[in-house]
Design an enzyme around this catalytic site. Structure first.
Site, PDB file in Angstrom:
ATOM      1  N   HIS A   1      25.001   7.092  16.696  1.00  0.00           N
ATOM      2  CA  HIS A   1      24.075   8.234  16.722  1.00  0.00           C
ATOM      3  C   HIS A   1      23.612   8.527  18.142  1.00  0.00           C
ATOM      4  O   HIS A   1      23.483   9.681  18.539  1.00  0.00           O
ATOM      5  CB  HIS A   1      22.848   7.961  15.849  1.00  0.00           C
TER       6      HIS A   1
ATOM      7  N   ARG B   1      21.159  -1.936   2.084  1.00  0.00           N
ATOM      8  CA  ARG B   1      21.822  -0.678   2.431  1.00  0.00           C
ATOM      9  C   ARG B   1      21.923  -0.500   3.943  1.00  0.00           C
ATOM     10  O   ARG B   1      22.788   0.217   4.430  1.00  0.00           O
ATOM     11  CB  ARG B   1      21.073   0.503   1.796  1.00  0.00           C
TER      12      ARG B   1
ATOM     13  N   GLU C   1      17.626   2.026   0.766  1.00  0.00           N
ATOM     14  CA  GLU C   1      17.595   1.483   2.117  1.00  0.00           C
ATOM     15  C   GLU C   1      16.455   0.514   2.356  1.00  0.00           C
ATOM     16  O   GLU C   1      15.861   0.490   3.442  1.00  0.00           O
ATOM     17  CB  GLU C   1      17.510   2.632   3.119  1.00  0.00           C
TER      18      GLU C   1
ATOM     19  N   ASN D   1      24.865   0.813   8.161  1.00  0.00           N
ATOM     20  CA  ASN D   1      24.642   1.431   9.473  1.00  0.00           C
ATOM     21  C   ASN D   1      25.373   0.704  10.594  1.00  0.00           C
ATOM     22  O   ASN D   1      25.174   1.041  11.759  1.00  0.00           O
ATOM     23  CB  ASN D   1      23.138   1.455   9.790  1.00  0.00           C
TER      24      ASN D   1
ATOM     25  N   HIS E   1      31.888  12.568  14.117  1.00  0.00           N
ATOM     26  CA  HIS E   1      30.999  11.472  13.719  1.00  0.00           C
ATOM     27  C   HIS E   1      31.739  10.126  13.699  1.00  0.00           C
ATOM     28  O   HIS E   1      31.273   9.135  14.263  1.00  0.00           O
ATOM     29  CB  HIS E   1      30.393  11.776  12.354  1.00  0.00           C
TER      30      HIS E   1
ATOM     31  N   ARG F   1      13.870  22.320  -9.426  1.00  0.00           N
ATOM     32  CA  ARG F   1      13.479  20.906  -9.356  1.00  0.00           C
ATOM     33  C   ARG F   1      14.586  19.952  -9.783  1.00  0.00           C
ATOM     34  O   ARG F   1      14.315  18.822 -10.200  1.00  0.00           O
ATOM     35  CB  ARG F   1      12.219  20.630 -10.176  1.00  0.00           C
TER      36      ARG F   1
ATOM     37  N   HIS G   1      26.453   2.555  13.574  1.00  0.00           N
ATOM     38  CA  HIS G   1      25.843   3.887  13.487  1.00  0.00           C
ATOM     39  C   HIS G   1      24.637   4.086  14.397  1.00  0.00           C
ATOM     40  O   HIS G   1      24.403   5.180  14.872  1.00  0.00           O
ATOM     41  CB  HIS G   1      25.445   4.185  12.037  1.00  0.00           C
TER      42      HIS G   1
ATOM     43  N   GLU H   1      35.189   4.817   9.196  1.00  0.00           N
ATOM     44  CA  GLU H   1      34.241   4.373   8.160  1.00  0.00           C
ATOM     45  C   GLU H   1      34.879   3.340   7.236  1.00  0.00           C
ATOM     46  O   GLU H   1      34.194   2.462   6.706  1.00  0.00           O
ATOM     47  CB  GLU H   1      33.710   5.558   7.347  1.00  0.00           C
TER      48      GLU H   1
ATOM     49  N   LYS I   1      30.815   0.780  -0.442  1.00  0.00           N
ATOM     50  CA  LYS I   1      29.604   1.596  -0.425  1.00  0.00           C
ATOM     51  C   LYS I   1      28.902   1.545  -1.783  1.00  0.00           C
ATOM     52  O   LYS I   1      27.678   1.406  -1.854  1.00  0.00           O
ATOM     53  CB  LYS I   1      29.943   3.041  -0.070  1.00  0.00           C
TER      54      LYS I   1
ATOM     55  N   LYS J   1      22.519  10.446  -1.082  1.00  0.00           N
ATOM     56  CA  LYS J   1      21.770  11.039   0.021  1.00  0.00           C
ATOM     57  C   LYS J   1      22.193  12.481   0.227  1.00  0.00           C
ATOM     58  O   LYS J   1      23.375  12.778   0.369  1.00  0.00           O
ATOM     59  CB  LYS J   1      22.030  10.273   1.319  1.00  0.00           C
TER      60      LYS J   1
END
Lengths: 364, 364
Positions: free
Chosen positions: B251, B240, B236, B244, B264, B120, B247, B184, B226, B142
Site C-alpha cells: 500500500h 484475518r 479482522e 495482509n 495492486h 438496507r 500489503h 495474491e 482466503k 468486504k
C-alpha cells in the site's frame, strides 16, 4: 431514569430514558464501552448544538469533534454522508473511534449510516433530541438516506452501542413537533400496550405540559414496544411490520403533500385514522374502540387539515415498499393493544377509508 | 469445477471455481436461492459486457438489467454508487431483487456495496472476471468505495450468496494483469499453503499459458486459503490480518506512486519482497527460504521497476489503517505455509527492507 433492553441476533444494547443524560455522557459511555474510545465524534445540527452543545461537551475532558448536518430532509443524502466521512478521515478518525448522533431523526439516520459505512462500520451512540426520534427512529438499527427516487432507499442495519433519550432536551422542542411525535406513542399503545393508551388518555395535560416524570413514562413505554418488536424480528420478516400501523397510508399522505405540509407524525396520525376505519369495517376492532382511539389521536392534535389530493393518495396506496410482490398488506389493530396484518385490501376499502379520513380532515 | 465453502458467524456460501460457469448462471442461482429472484440486475463494466455479455445472458429467459460502471479506480466512489442505486430504483428494483457484480475488483467492491446499502441490503452474487478478483476481493464480504482522503474508507461487510470464479473469462485478461493477480496466490501459499507454493514453482509455464485445469487448481487453492481465514475471523480481529502479508508495504508503494505506475498485485509483489527481507532479519524464515520465495515472485514477474520515492514510502510505512493505536504491526511468514504478526518493527528494520527492495527494483 428507565432502562430498556434491545436484544437481537446481531446486537444487544440498552436505551436509557430520563432527565439529565447528556450532561454525563462520558462516564456513561465508559461504563458501556469499558473505556472511552480514542476519538469521539458527534454529528449534530447547528441549532441543536447552539442550544445543547455546552452541556453535551461538559463531561468530556477533551471535547468531541463536532460535525454538522444542516437541518432538513434535503440534507439526508449520500453527498452529505460522504462530506461527513471526509471530515472524519481528515480529523484522523479510525476504526477505534466512536460517533454520537445528537439531533432529530434525520441526524440519527444520517449519523447512523455514516457510522455503518465509515471504514466498514464503527461503533456509535444515538442521542435523539426530538420526541419522535426518541420513541421511534433511534431504536432498531435502521439507518439511511434518501434518493430522489424515494425516501430511505439507501441505508444499513447498524445498531448503536446505546441510546440516550434525554427528556431535558425536549424542553426546547416546538410544541407542534411534540404533538406529532406523540402520534408514534399512540401507535405503540394501539398495537401493543393497552396500558399506554389508558395512560395517554388520562394524562394528556401533564404530557403536553412536558412534566418530566410523565414524559419519561410515555417515552419508556413507547420504546419498550419498539424494543420488544425489534428484538423478536430484527429485519422486518414479520412481526416488525406491525410497527407500520398508520404508516402505509401516512407515507401516501406525505408523498402527496411532497413532505412539506405535514410532519411525519401528523401524517401518521391521519394514516391511523384511515386505518382504524378500515379495521372497523373489517371487524378487527369495534366501532366503540375505533371512536375511542380516534378521540385519543385528536386529543394530541390538532392534525393539520388535508386536501383532496391527500385523500386520493390514500385511495391509491398499495405501492409502498413494504409490499413485496404487489399484495396490498395493511396493519390493523386487533382490539386495543394488539395488531395483525390483513392482506388483499380492496380498492373499495381504501376509498372508503380515504373518504372517511377526508370528512374529518377538512373540518379539523 | 471445485467448490469452496465459506462459513462465518453471519453467512454461509460457496465459491465455485472452474470453466464455463457464466453460461449457466440461471440454473445455478435457482439451485442456490431456491428460485430465481423476481428481478435480476447486473453491475458490470462496458468492456467486460462487450466481451462476455452474450454468454452471460444466454441462460436467462428474461435478460438481467445491465447497469454500467466505467473502468478505473476513479469511478469507485459514493457518487457512482448513488447513480447505480437511482438506476435500480427507476427500474423497479425492490428488496426481493438480486444483484450480480460481473467484472474486476472495482466492479465487485462497488457492486457489493451497492447491494449492501440498496434498501438496507439485498442479496448479491460475485462473478469476478479478473484473476485478482477471483482469488481475493470477491471472497470475504468486504465491499466499499474510496474517498479522496483514502482508499476503501467507506464500505460494508456484506457477503454474497455465492461466488462464481469462471476461468473461461480469464481468456481475455491482459497478461500483465494475470501475472499481477498471481502475486495474491503466491501470498496465499506463503502464509498458509506450502503445497500451493510448490505447485506454483513447478507449473509456471502451464499457469502462465492459462491451461484451464492448472489455473483452476491455483485459483481454488488460493480461495481455500482466503475462505479458511475469513471463516475463522470474519472482521479482522486477528487471524484475518495475515492476509495482509506484503500489503502494508505494498500500500505504501501504491500511495507513493499514486496508484498509477503499478497494478495492486505488482505492488504486493514488491511489498512481499521487502517483508521477506524483514522476516529473514528477524529470523522467522531462513535465508534459503527467503531466496526461494523471492525467486518464485520473480518467476511470475516481471515486476515493474521502482523509483526511490517508493522505497522511501516503504521506509516511512506505519500509518496504515490496520495499525490501531499507532503500533507498527507487520505480517511475516513463519517458515513456508504459516504466518504471524510481529509488533514494534523499528525504523531501522523498515529502512533496511526498503533498501533491499530497491536494490532489486532498480535493476528489474
Amino acid at each position: 431514569m428507565q432502562i430498556i433492553r434491545v436484544q437481537t441476533p446481531s446486537a444487544k444494547y440498552d436505551v436509557y430514558a430520563g432527565a439529565g443524560l447528556i450532561d454525563s455522557l462520558r462516564p456513561r459511555i465508559e461504563r458501556i464501552a469499558g473505556r472511552l474510545p480514542g476519538r469521539v465524534f458527534v454529528v449534530t445540527s447547528p441549532p441543536i448544538w447552539a442550544l445543547w452543545g455546552e452541556p453535551f461537551v461538559a463531561s468530556f475532558a477533551e471535547p468531541p469533534v463536532a460535525l454538522f448536518l444542516a437541518p432538513g430532509e434535503k440534507h439526508k443524502t449520500m453527498a452529505c454522508v460522504e462530506k461527513l466521512a471526509r471530515q472524519m478521515a481528515r480529523a484522523g478518525a479510525d476504526r477505534g473511534s466512536l460517533l454520537i448522533a445528537f439531533g432529530g431523526g434525520i441526524v440519527g439516520d444520517v449519523g447512523g449510516f455514516l457510522a455503518a459505512v465509515f471504514m466498514r462500520g464503527i461503533p456509535y451512540i444515538q442521542a435523539p433530541t426530538t420526541f419522535l426520534a426518541q420513541v421511534d427512529s433511534s431504536v432498531g438499527g435502521k439507518t439511511g438516506v434518501n434518493l430522489p427516487e424515494g425516501k430511505n432507499l439507501v441505508g444499513s442495519f447498524h445498531h448503536p452501542l446505546a441510546v440516550f433519550a434525554d427528556t431535558t432536551v425536549l424542553g426546547t422542542l416546538p410544541d407542534r413537533e411534540l404533538r406529532a411525535g406523540l402520534m408514534e406513542s399512540i401507535k405503540a399503545g394501539i398495537i401493543r400496550d393497552r396500558g399506554l393508551v389508558q395512560y395517554m388518555e388520562k394524562r394528556a395535560p401533564k404530557i403536553l405540559a412536558r412534566d418530566a416524570k410523565t414524559l419519561e413514562k410515555v417515552i419508556a413505554a413507547s420504546i419498550r414496544v419498539k424494543a420488544a418488536v425489534v428484538s423478536r424480528d430484527e429485519r422486518e420478516g414479520g412481526l416488525r411490520m406491525i410497527l407500520n400501523f398508520g404508516h402505509t397510508l401516512g407515507h401516501a399522505i406525505e408523498q402527496a403533500t411532497h413532505y412539506e405540509e405535514l410532519l411525519h407524525g401528523e401524517a401518521v396520525g391521519w394514516g391511523m385514522i384511515a386505518a382504524l376505519r378500515l379495521a372497523q369495517k373489517r371487524g378487527t376492532i369495534t366501532r366503540g374502540q375505533a371512536e375511542r382511539l380516534e378521540k385519543l389521536i385528536h386529543l394530541y392534535g390538532p392534525l393539520p387539515a388535508l386536501k383532496v389530493r391527500a385523500a386520493k393518495a390514500v385511495a391509491a396506496a398499495g405501492g409502498d415498499k413494504k409490499n413485496i410482490g404487489g399484495v396490498r398488506r395493511f396493519v390493523v389493530p386487533l382490539g386495543i393493544g394488539n395488531a395483525g396484518v390483513i392482506e388483499d385490501v380492496t380498492q373499495a376499502e381504501l376509498e372508503d377509508a380515504a373518504r372517511y379520513m377526508l370528512s374529518q380532515a377538512r373540518g379539523s
